[in-house]
Motif scaffolding. Structure first.
Motif, mmCIF file in Angstrom:
data_model
loop_
_atom_site.group_PDB
_atom_site.id
_atom_site.type_symbol
_atom_site.label_atom_id
_atom_site.label_comp_id
_atom_site.label_asym_id
_atom_site.label_seq_id
_atom_site.Cartn_x
_atom_site.Cartn_y
_atom_site.Cartn_z
ATOM 1 N N ASP A 260 0.819 -1.212 0.000
ATOM 2 C CA ASP A 260 0.000 0.000 0.000
ATOM 3 C C ASP A 260 0.853 1.262 0.000
ATOM 4 N N LEU A 261 1.974 1.242 0.725
ATOM 5 C CA LEU A 261 2.891 2.388 0.674
ATOM 6 C C LEU A 261 3.391 2.592 -0.754
ATOM 7 N N MET A 262 3.747 1.505 -1.408
ATOM 8 C CA MET A 262 4.268 1.598 -2.778
ATOM 9 C C MET A 262 3.201 2.013 -3.779
ATOM 10 N N SER A 263 1.955 1.642 -3.511
ATOM 11 C CA SER A 263 0.883 1.963 -4.466
ATOM 12 C C SER A 263 0.733 3.462 -4.661
ATOM 13 N N ASP A 278 3.622 1.226 16.473
ATOM 14 C CA ASP A 278 4.217 0.984 17.782
ATOM 15 C C ASP A 278 4.976 -0.342 17.822
ATOM 16 N N SER A 279 5.153 -0.949 16.626
ATOM 17 C CA SER A 279 5.842 -2.238 16.539
ATOM 18 C C SER A 279 7.120 -2.107 15.726
ATOM 19 N N ALA A 280 8.255 -2.165 16.404
ATOM 20 C CA ALA A 280 9.531 -2.115 15.695
ATOM 21 C C ALA A 280 9.695 -3.329 14.792
ATOM 22 N N ASP A 281 9.169 -4.477 15.218
ATOM 23 C CA ASP A 281 9.259 -5.682 14.389
ATOM 24 C C ASP A 281 8.491 -5.503 13.083
ATOM 25 N N LEU A 282 7.293 -4.911 13.173
ATOM 26 C CA LEU A 282 6.530 -4.650 11.949
ATOM 27 C C LEU A 282 7.296 -3.685 11.058
ATOM 28 N N ALA A 283 7.841 -2.633 11.631
ATOM 29 C CA ALA A 283 8.591 -1.655 10.841
ATOM 30 C C ALA A 283 9.721 -2.316 10.083
ATOM 31 N N ASP A 284 10.458 -3.207 10.748
ATOM 32 C CA ASP A 284 11.558 -3.911 10.088
ATOM 33 C C ASP A 284 11.036 -4.801 8.969
ATOM 34 N N ALA A 285 9.933 -5.508 9.233
ATOM 35 C CA ALA A 285 9.372 -6.424 8.231
ATOM 36 C C ALA A 285 8.867 -5.662 7.015
ATOM 37 N N VAL A 286 8.314 -4.488 7.245
ATOM 38 C CA VAL A 286 7.838 -3.668 6.118
ATOM 39 C C VAL A 286 9.016 -3.188 5.285
ATOM 40 N N GLN A 287 10.085 -2.773 5.910
ATOM 41 C CA GLN A 287 11.283 -2.342 5.172
ATOM 42 C C GLN A 287 11.801 -3.479 4.291
ATOM 43 N N VAL A 288 11.838 -4.703 4.834
ATOM 44 C CA VAL A 288 12.299 -5.864 4.059
ATOM 45 C C VAL A 288 11.366 -6.123 2.882
ATOM 46 N N ALA A 289 10.057 -6.054 3.139
ATOM 47 C CA ALA A 289 9.081 -6.309 2.074
ATOM 48 C C ALA A 289 9.177 -5.261 0.973
ATOM 49 N N VAL A 290 9.378 -4.006 1.360
ATOM 50 C CA VAL A 290 9.518 -2.939 0.366
ATOM 51 C C VAL A 290 10.752 -3.172 -0.486
ATOM 52 N N GLU A 291 11.868 -3.497 0.138
ATOM 53 C CA GLU A 291 13.117 -3.753 -0.595
ATOM 54 C C GLU A 291 12.905 -4.849 -1.641
ATOM 55 N N ARG A 292 12.190 -5.888 -1.260
ATOM 56 C CA ARG A 292 11.971 -7.000 -2.188
ATOM 57 C C ARG A 292 10.995 -6.609 -3.303
ATOM 58 N N ARG A 293 9.914 -5.929 -2.932
ATOM 59 C CA ARG A 293 8.866 -5.613 -3.900
ATOM 60 C C ARG A 293 9.286 -4.536 -4.894
ATOM 61 N N VAL A 294 10.087 -3.587 -4.444
ATOM 62 C CA VAL A 294 10.391 -2.447 -5.291
ATOM 63 C C VAL A 294 11.173 -2.855 -6.534
ATOM 64 N N ALA A 295 11.957 -3.903 -6.429
ATOM 65 C CA ALA A 295 12.738 -4.355 -7.587
ATOM 66 C C ALA A 295 11.848 -4.911 -8.687
ATOM 67 N N ALA A 296 10.657 -5.378 -8.297
ATOM 68 C CA ALA A 296 9.790 -6.038 -9.272
ATOM 69 C C ALA A 296 8.695 -5.134 -9.822
ATOM 70 N N LYS A 298 6.848 -1.987 -11.741
ATOM 71 C CA LYS A 298 7.115 -1.357 -13.032
ATOM 72 C C LYS A 298 7.823 -0.022 -12.888
ATOM 73 N N HIS A 299 7.337 0.824 -11.978
ATOM 74 C CA HIS A 299 7.880 2.177 -11.847
ATOM 75 C C HIS A 299 8.833 2.244 -10.649
ATOM 76 N N SER A 300 9.773 1.316 -10.597
ATOM 77 C CA SER A 300 10.635 1.188 -9.426
ATOM 78 C C SER A 300 11.444 2.465 -9.158
ATOM 79 N N GLU A 301 11.927 3.108 -10.210
ATOM 80 C CA GLU A 301 12.744 4.305 -10.009
ATOM 81 C C GLU A 301 11.937 5.399 -9.326
ATOM 82 N N ARG A 302 10.713 5.584 -9.782
ATOM 83 C CA ARG A 302 9.825 6.594 -9.203
ATOM 84 C C ARG A 302 9.481 6.240 -7.753
ATOM 85 N N VAL A 303 9.194 4.963 -7.504
ATOM 86 C CA VAL A 303 8.841 4.509 -6.160
ATOM 87 C C VAL A 303 10.009 4.712 -5.200
ATOM 88 N N ILE A 304 11.207 4.354 -5.643
ATOM 89 C CA ILE A 304 12.389 4.514 -4.787
ATOM 90 C C ILE A 304 12.602 5.978 -4.435
#
Length: 438
Positions: A260-263, A278-296, A298-304
């Motif tokens: 949803d952040l990327m959308s 309020d969850s540091a664990d969630l924050a870390d997991a979201v960062q990992v998911a974003v890193e993985r998703r952004v490479a795939a 279409k508009h990765s440059e714009r999203v980054i």
């Protein structure tokens, strides 16, 4: 990838949050210097000034500013059947929701023989702006036109930038959406010149009657033109880059949050994406998911660029309660709630353009097919302004009718207040009718 702002152990004030939370840099005031000569030129030279600006900014000089009826009809005929079906469903749902927004006339009896009626009257004519640039926005046609029609606006015109890839006409999907909604006045013009043409009107072979109100999102130059011409025309808002804020706790799905952040980040390098949790664990997991998703994506440059910009952040807080304070201070255009008891948390939100409750209500649903409107306040303006609705196209007019007896009952008070304000002629207007009050 996304900057982390750690507010744990603190209870910042609204003033502190306004100075701390990330925002896109958007200097509409500076853009005024660029749009003022364009708008002034349109006021003086009309059609030729619009065409010159189109050639300069859009790289094309349309053969005609007004889109011919046959071009509109042809765009609808050529529309992909699946896209047509999706647009028709979007229109249907928007009509269902917006049809409930129309206010009705009300009459209040203040005293025997004295009434005040509030009538809701649509503006006579509106200009609806549909952007064109990095993306195509037939959904913005739906979001602007449906409430205008349901408000019973007498005359509706749409403007969208000419596209050199489509013969100088706006994108054919935008034209098809106009045709689906029965809008036959469509203009191939964009940017500040379109707002100026709507405000001043155009003479000549393609006359354009001035409008009373201009609505719809656009770039910073459209926003600056709206600011410059406000007063001559009404406007809905000075829309800036899109924003999404997500309030989430440990129950949230990090994949959903990341997606949803990327959308919204794919809209614009200046788009803002803010996660408050309020969850540091969630924050870390979201960062990992974003890193993985952004490479795939279409508009990765714009999203980054969006996610790494100063306008985006992961904000760590001590609790959902503090998180609510943060998102209320931020006043996002779009706010998603991904927490336990999400509906109860959403009910405590005071400032947002639109609130999306729970994991099955992503912002993209509202962009297209929820039935809600996606033309929403940005840049913190949701703290004092609403999104586009049927009400945006209506004006409340008070109609006052008092009998002689009703005026006699209160006339002395009117005279007293007029004299207290040192405006004796106000009181004399009553004394002329009721000489005994002299």
């Amino acid at each position: 990838m996304i900057t982390v702002l750690d507010l744990r152990g603190r209870t910042p004030s609204v003033r502190e949050l306004r100075g701390t939370l990330p925002r896109a840099e958007l200097d509409v005031e500076a853009a005024l210097a660029a749009v003022r000569p364009v708008c002034d030129d349109v006021a003086v030279r009309g059609r030729e000034a619009v065409l010159d600006a189109s050639e300069r900014f859009d790289g094309v000089r349309p053969a005609s500013l007004r889109v011919p009826a046959e071009v509109l009809a042809g765009a609808l005929v050529d529309l992909d059947p699946q896209v047509r079906a999706a647009l028709e469903e979007s229109i249907r749902r928007a009509r269902v929701v917006h049809s409930e927004q129309r206010r009705t006339e009300s009459t209040t009896t203040v005293t025997t023989g004295g009434t005040v009626t509030e009538r809701w009257v649509p503006v006579d004519r509106v200009g609806l702006y549909v952007p064109g640039g990095r993306a195509v926005y037939p959904s913005s046609v739906v979001m602007n036109v449906v409430p205008a029609l349901l408000a019973e606006v007498g005359s509706v015109a749409v403007a969208s930038p000419p596209q050199k890839d489509f013969g100088g006409w706006p994108h054919p999907t935008i034209l098809a959406a106009c045709a689906l909604l029965g809008v036959d006045e469509v203009w191939a013009m964009g940017g500040a010149q379109a707002v100026a043409a709507f405000a001043h009107g155009l003479d000549g072979a393609e006359p354009l009657e001035p409008v009373n109100l201009v609505t719809g999102p656009g770039n910073i130059y459209v926003a600056a033109a709206k600011r410059l011409l406000k007063g001559l025309i009404g406007i809905d808002s000075e829309a800036g880059p899109t924003e999404i804020a997500i309030l989430a706790d440990a129950t949230a799905d990090p994949e959903h949050v990341a997606a949803d952040l990327m959308s919204q980040a794919e809209h614009d390098p200046l788009a803002a994406a803010v996660l408050v949790t309020d969850s540091a664990d969630l924050a870390d997991a979201v960062q990992v998911a974003v890193e993985r998703r952004v490479a795939a994506t279409k508009h990765s440059e714009r999203v980054i660029e969006s996610l790494t910009g100063r306008q985006s952040a992961v904000v760590l807080v001590d609790s959902v309660d503090v998180g609510l304070d943060v998102v209320n201070a931020y006043a996002a255009e779009h706010l998603e709630i991904h927490t336990a008891q999400a509906a109860a948390v959403a009910a405590r939100v005071r400032n947002a353009g639109a609130v999306f409750v729970g994991t099955w209500s992503p912002v993209s649903l509202g962009d297209y097919c929820a039935g809600s409107n996606h033309v929403l306040p940005t840049g913190g303006c949701a703290a004092h302004s609403s999104g586009l609705s049927v009400q945006s196209f209506l004006r409340g007019i008070h109609v006052i009718e008092y009998s002689e007896a009703a005026l006699r009952e209160v006339g002395a008070h009117v005279v007293t207040l007029a004299n207290a304000e040192d405006l004796p002629a106000h009181g004399e207007a009553v004394i002329a009718r009721l000489p005994e009050l002299a």
